[in-house]
Design an enzyme around this catalytic site. Structure first.
Site, PDB file in Angstrom:
ATOM      1  N   GLN A  19      -3.546 -21.000  18.751  1.00 58.92           N
ATOM      2  CA  GLN A  19      -4.341 -20.027  17.996  1.00 58.92           C
ATOM      3  C   GLN A  19      -4.344 -18.663  18.678  1.00 58.92           C
ATOM      4  O   GLN A  19      -4.766 -17.675  18.088  1.00 58.92           O
ATOM      5  CB  GLN A  19      -5.806 -20.499  17.917  1.00 58.92           C
ATOM      6  CG  GLN A  19      -5.977 -21.767  17.151  1.00 58.92           C
ATOM      7  CD  GLN A  19      -7.432 -22.215  17.058  1.00 58.92           C
ATOM      8  OE1 GLN A  19      -8.339 -21.530  17.497  1.00 58.92           O
ATOM      9  NE2 GLN A  19      -7.626 -23.375  16.470  1.00 58.92           N
ATOM     10  N   CYS A  20      -3.912 -18.626  19.933  1.00 54.42           N
ATOM     11  CA  CYS A  20      -3.972 -17.368  20.693  1.00 54.42           C
ATOM     12  C   CYS A  20      -2.811 -16.451  20.306  1.00 54.42           C
ATOM     13  O   CYS A  20      -1.752 -16.903  19.873  1.00 54.42           O
ATOM     14  CB  CYS A  20      -3.886 -17.645  22.189  1.00 54.42           C
ATOM     15  SG  CYS A  20      -5.228 -18.687  22.773  1.00 54.42           S
ATOM     16  N   ASP A  61       1.267  -6.441  -4.538  1.00 56.15           N
ATOM     17  CA  ASP A  61       0.456  -6.522  -3.331  1.00 56.15           C
ATOM     18  C   ASP A  61       1.009  -7.755  -2.608  1.00 56.15           C
ATOM     19  O   ASP A  61       1.231  -8.797  -3.233  1.00 56.15           O
ATOM     20  CB  ASP A  61      -1.011  -6.727  -3.715  1.00 56.15           C
ATOM     21  CG  ASP A  61      -1.927  -6.711  -2.500  1.00 56.15           C
ATOM     22  OD1 ASP A  61      -2.799  -5.839  -2.452  1.00 56.15           O
ATOM     23  OD2 ASP A  61      -1.782  -7.593  -1.626  1.00 56.15           O
ATOM     24  N   THR A  76       2.830 -10.342  14.186  1.00 54.63           N
ATOM     25  CA  THR A  76       1.615 -10.822  13.526  1.00 54.63           C
ATOM     26  C   THR A  76       0.769  -9.612  13.160  1.00 54.63           C
ATOM     27  O   THR A  76       0.666  -8.676  13.956  1.00 54.63           O
ATOM     28  CB  THR A  76       0.788 -11.691  14.511  1.00 54.63           C
ATOM     29  OG1 THR A  76       1.568 -12.810  14.888  1.00 54.63           O
ATOM     30  CG2 THR A  76      -0.496 -12.194  13.887  1.00 54.63           C
ATOM     31  N   THR A 105       0.822  -1.226   0.000  1.00 49.88           N
ATOM     32  CA  THR A 105       0.000   0.000   0.000  1.00 49.88           C
ATOM     33  C   THR A 105       0.846   1.261   0.000  1.00 49.88           C
ATOM     34  O   THR A 105       0.459   2.271  -0.586  1.00 49.88           O
ATOM     35  CB  THR A 105      -0.912  -0.013   1.260  1.00 49.88           C
ATOM     36  OG1 THR A 105      -1.808  -1.108   1.137  1.00 49.88           O
ATOM     37  CG2 THR A 105      -1.695   1.260   1.405  1.00 49.88           C
TER      38      THR A 105
HETATM   39  N1  ASP Z   1      -2.831  -5.455   0.430  1.00 54.54           N
HETATM   40  C1  ASP Z   1      -1.701  -4.659   0.845  1.00 54.54           C
HETATM   41  C2  ASP Z   1      -0.476  -5.525   0.813  1.00 54.54           C
HETATM   42  O1  ASP Z   1      -0.266  -6.328   1.688  1.00 54.54           O
HETATM   43  C3  ASP Z   1      -1.931  -4.124   2.211  1.00 54.54           C
HETATM   44  C4  ASP Z   1      -0.872  -3.184   2.732  1.00 54.54           C
HETATM   45  O2  ASP Z   1       0.209  -3.033   2.205  1.00 54.54           O
HETATM   46  O3  ASP Z   1      -1.142  -2.563   3.768  1.00 54.54           O
HETATM   47  O4  ASP Z   1       0.287  -5.436  -0.111  1.00 54.54           O
END
Ligand code: ASP
Length: 352
Positions: A286-287, A72, A175, A14
């Site tokens: 999973q936590c 992406d 994460t 992004t």
């Molecule tokens: N969909 C984008 C990506 O992972 C989300 C981002 O960069 O925040 O490339």
């Protein structure tokens, strides 16, 4: 005059996106153009991208290597991880630190994978990106990139880290926990390595010692590993269907402190059969916080079926670690099982 050279590997995400006819897409050339025009990121008249000199007098020059195909991060996988690792190794000699610009969606996977693949790392490798593109007036890209460049050039943390909002997390402990908030990453089992506030504070007790360098890449070549969440109602038939060849390793995300049902012998039979067939079965919780253990009968049953506990590793770290271990032909299955539960890069275990 003291100069630091930072190489910025720009893989996509992004941070450098623009609006296209089908939504946000990476826009080649845009980010570098914007950085050159920004007074926060470049001093006019300098041939290379150069940050304005701060009160400590340090000159930070950086080069942005834009990848030919900006992605992406949902489109990235092991081959891309190896490409980034090879670029770092190729430029290790002439570079003081690395920043990797990456989409947030799979950033924690790539950072984890690199933490394993880069052997002997003696320099900072800091992942960052943003939830709002740099070209938008209100964004988190400016602060994230400036923070990452600051830490890369000044903080002397020879690890693969992930910087977001105001915290540098160990890459293999991070994460993504928020799809829209700007505090998008968490490290449930390890406090941040550093924080950027009025001052930059580094938790030196946590930072690992530098490797001996130059960095060597031990690549992931074996991606035949799967990761999935155990869920109430999982049937032996479904489990069996998921554990078929050519799969070589699996990370199960089990309930709470590492539990799965112990009242269904067929399920445990499927796990045993898969282990006996040579599949490396592992599990993590999973936590977000805590560790798998065998306090409960459910956890003990998994151990009896040959499933190895990954302690407090994130699923991202466990998955990439298993891929990486299975990629090394000299390791036997017994080695892989032992090393999976051993701390190799600060990815598991309580901080001392
Ligand atoms: N969909 C984008 C990506 O992972 C989300 C981002 O960069 O925040 O490339």
């Amino acid at each position: 005059m003291s100069v630091r050279r930072v190489l910025v590997l720009y893989t996509g995400g992004t941070i450098g996106m623009a609006q296209g006819p089908r939504g946000w897409v990476p826009a080649p050339g845009l980010l570098v153009r914007e950085l050159r025009r920004s007074r926060a990121f470049h001093v006019e008249g300098q041939p290379d991208l150069t940050l304005p000199t701060d009160i400590d007098g340090l000159v930070v020059r950086y080069t942005v290597r834009e990848y030919p195909s900006l992605l992406d991060s949902a489109n990235m996988g092991p081959a891309d991880w190896v490409g980034i690792a090879n670029d770092i190794a190729a430029h290790d000699a002439e570079t003081d630190a690395f920043v990797v610009l990456h989409g947030t969606d799979t950033m924690a996977y790539t950072a984890s994978a690199l933490s394993f693949m880069l052997e002997g790392l003696s320099k900072p490798v800091i992942f960052t990106g943003s939830q709002i593109p740099f070209m938008r007036v209100r964004n988190d890209a400016t602060a994230n990139l400036l923070g990452a460049l600051t830490l890369a050039s000044r903080a002397d943390i020879p690890e693969v880290g992930l910087y977001f909002r105001d915290s540098l997390l160990r890459g293999n402990r991070a994460t993504k926990v928020d799809a829209s908030g700007l505090d998008a990453f968490a490290s449930g089992n390890l406090r941040p390595l550093a924080r950027v506030g009025v001052d930059v504070t580094v938790d030196r007790d946590l930072v690992r010692p530098p490797g001996t360098g130059p960095v060597r890449v031990v690549p992931i070549t074996q991606p035949l590993v799967a990761c999935f969440r155990w869920f109430p109602g999982l049937t032996p038939h479904t489990l069996d269907a998921m554990l078929q060849a050519p799969l070589q390793g699996v990370v199960l995300q089990t309930f709470g402190a590492g539990n799965a049902p112990d009242n269904q012998p067929e399920l445990l039979g499927v796990l045993r059969k898969a282990t006996d067939a040579g599949l490396v079965l592992t599990h993590v919780t999973q936590c977000l916080r805590g560790t798998v253990r065998d306090d409960y009968a459910g956890g003990r049953a998994l151990a009896d079926a040959g499933v190895i506990g990954g302690l407090d590793m994130t699923a991202e770290a466990a998955l990439t670690k298993l891929m990486w271990l299975l990629s090394q032909p000299h390791l036997t299955r017994a080695d892989v099982r032992r090393l999976f539960a051993t701390d190799l890069r600060g990815e598991l275990g309580a901080p001392q």
